[in-house]
Write a protein that holds these residues in place. Structure first.
Motif, short mmCIF file in Angstrom:
data_model
loop_
_atom_site.label_atom_id
_atom_site.label_comp_id
_atom_site.label_asym_id
_atom_site.label_seq_id
_atom_site.Cartn_x
_atom_site.Cartn_y
_atom_site.Cartn_z
N LEU A 1 0.94 -0.96 0.03
CA LEU A 1 0.06 -0.03 -0.07
C LEU A 1 0.89 1.08 0.05
O LEU A 1 1.76 1.38 0.98
CB LEU A 1 -0.82 -0.02 1.16
CG LEU A 1 -1.82 -1.10 1.33
CD1 LEU A 1 -2.67 -1.12 2.69
CD2 LEU A 1 -3.02 -1.36 0.14
N TYR A 2 0.90 2.09 -1.05
CA TYR A 2 1.74 3.06 -1.21
C TYR A 2 1.04 4.38 -1.75
O TYR A 2 -0.09 4.42 -2.34
CB TYR A 2 2.71 2.76 -2.32
CG TYR A 2 3.35 1.52 -2.14
CD1 TYR A 2 3.10 0.36 -3.06
CD2 TYR A 2 4.55 1.53 -1.23
CE1 TYR A 2 3.66 -0.83 -2.90
CE2 TYR A 2 5.08 0.16 -1.28
CZ TYR A 2 4.75 -0.90 -1.63
OH TYR A 2 5.30 -2.12 -1.71
N VAL A 3 1.52 5.24 -1.03
CA VAL A 3 0.94 7.02 -1.55
C VAL A 3 2.27 7.86 -1.48
O VAL A 3 3.27 7.54 -0.62
CB VAL A 3 -0.19 7.41 -0.59
CG1 VAL A 3 -1.44 6.83 -0.66
CG2 VAL A 3 0.51 7.50 0.91
N ASN A 4 2.26 8.72 -2.32
CA ASN A 4 3.24 9.99 -2.14
C ASN A 4 2.90 10.99 -1.27
O ASN A 4 1.54 10.80 -0.74
CB ASN A 4 3.39 10.42 -3.67
CG ASN A 4 2.42 11.14 -4.36
OD1 ASN A 4 1.61 11.78 -3.72
ND2 ASN A 4 2.32 11.04 -5.52
N ALA A 5 3.48 11.72 -1.02
CA ALA A 5 3.18 12.82 -0.09
C ALA A 5 1.82 13.69 -0.27
O ALA A 5 0.98 13.67 0.60
CB ALA A 5 4.39 13.71 0.05
N ARG A 6 1.86 13.80 -1.47
CA ARG A 6 0.61 14.73 -1.88
C ARG A 6 -0.64 14.07 -1.91
O ARG A 6 -1.53 14.43 -1.22
CB ARG A 6 0.84 15.28 -3.34
CG ARG A 6 -0.29 16.01 -3.97
CD ARG A 6 -0.21 17.42 -3.18
NE ARG A 6 -1.41 18.09 -3.27
CZ ARG A 6 -1.69 19.39 -2.79
NH1 ARG A 6 -0.78 19.92 -1.86
NH2 ARG A 6 -2.79 19.92 -2.90
N GLN A 7 -0.70 12.66 -2.17
CA GLN A 7 -1.61 11.58 -2.17
C GLN A 7 -1.96 11.44 -0.74
O GLN A 7 -3.24 11.47 -0.28
CB GLN A 7 -1.52 10.43 -2.79
CG GLN A 7 -1.23 10.56 -4.29
CD GLN A 7 -0.81 9.18 -4.88
OE1 GLN A 7 0.18 8.60 -4.23
NE2 GLN A 7 -1.16 9.08 -6.07
N ALA A 8 -1.02 11.53 0.28
CA ALA A 8 -1.36 11.21 1.67
C ALA A 8 -2.08 12.54 2.08
O ALA A 8 -2.90 12.37 2.88
CB ALA A 8 0.08 10.88 2.40
N TRP A 9 -1.48 13.63 2.08
CA TRP A 9 -2.29 14.96 2.14
C TRP A 9 -3.93 15.02 1.86
O TRP A 9 -4.71 15.17 2.70
CB TRP A 9 -1.35 16.12 1.77
CG TRP A 9 -2.33 17.48 1.79
CD1 TRP A 9 -2.91 18.17 0.85
CD2 TRP A 9 -2.84 18.04 3.01
NE1 TRP A 9 -3.53 19.08 1.09
CE2 TRP A 9 -3.39 19.34 2.69
CE3 TRP A 9 -2.82 17.85 4.30
CZ2 TRP A 9 -4.21 19.94 3.42
CZ3 TRP A 9 -3.41 18.55 5.31
CH2 TRP A 9 -4.08 19.83 4.49
#
Length: 199
Positions: free
Chosen positions: A48-56
């Motif tokens: 399960l992965y997100v980048n910082a922008r997606q996390a925000w």
């Protein structure tokens, strides 16, 4: 109109397999390719992965049920900055040594990491895990998965992001490519008692 006759169940099964196998192969290759773009040291058992922008964006959509866990050292959290809603539970601590070959600081594991995580989160919570650039957070996700947490995402570019590798740039080696701090997401130096790590 079909120009051939399917004679038996076995013929039907073979026919279905001939149709389905290409789609299964394409799906498998696509999934493998999607994860191949993530460096091995940032990959996790939960995938399960997100980048910082997606996390925000994910946190903003459900701030009452989505949590951000910052696993950097308390010094990083305090002096480099942090996401304003991030709970700090370090996976490792600096141990005041320096590797003479790599010139990297020595770190020791936080033996209470999982116990500390269990005090703050439920195993059913959605947790987005952040470190400096995605490697320590991957290790944290793997530990949490072994402890029964299942909705745990690695923020693959972390808080500071990846280092620029361009010898012609005066920014070479600086963490300016991606990461929470460079994404436009909010960050702060301000400390909140309920979020700061207390051993």
């Amino acid at each position: 109109m079909l120009i051939f006759k399917i004679r038996s169940f076995n013929d039907k099964a073979r026919f279905c397999l001939r149709i389905l196998i290409p789609f299964l192969v394409i799906g498998f290759v696509s999934a493998a390719w999607a994860n191949s773009s993530i460096p091995t040291k940032k990959q996790t058992s939960l995938k399960l992965y997100v980048n910082a922008r997606q996390a925000w964006e994910k946190w903003s959509a459900n701030p009452d049920t989505t949590y951000i866990l910052d696993v950097r050292t308390p010094a990083e959290y305090i002096f480099i900055g942090h996401a304003p809603m991030a709970v700090n539970i370090p996976i490792k601590f600096l141990n005041n040594t320096l590797n003479p070959v790599t010139l990297k600081p020595g770190m020791q594991s936080n033996e209470n990491f999982i116990a500390d995580v269990k005090k703050k989160f439920k195993k059913t919570d959605t947790i987005l895990v952040m470190c400096r650039s995605g490697s320590r957070s991957a290790a944290a996700v793997n530990l949490m998965a072994k402890a029964g947490f299942q909705k745990v995402y690695n923020i693959i570019d972390g808080f500071e992001g990846d280092s620029l590798k361009d010898l012609d740039s005066y920014q070479n080696g600086k963490r300016i490519i991606n990461g929470w701090k460079n994404s436009g997401a909010p960050w702060t130096y301000k400390l909140e008692r309920k979020l700061v790590y207390y051993p």
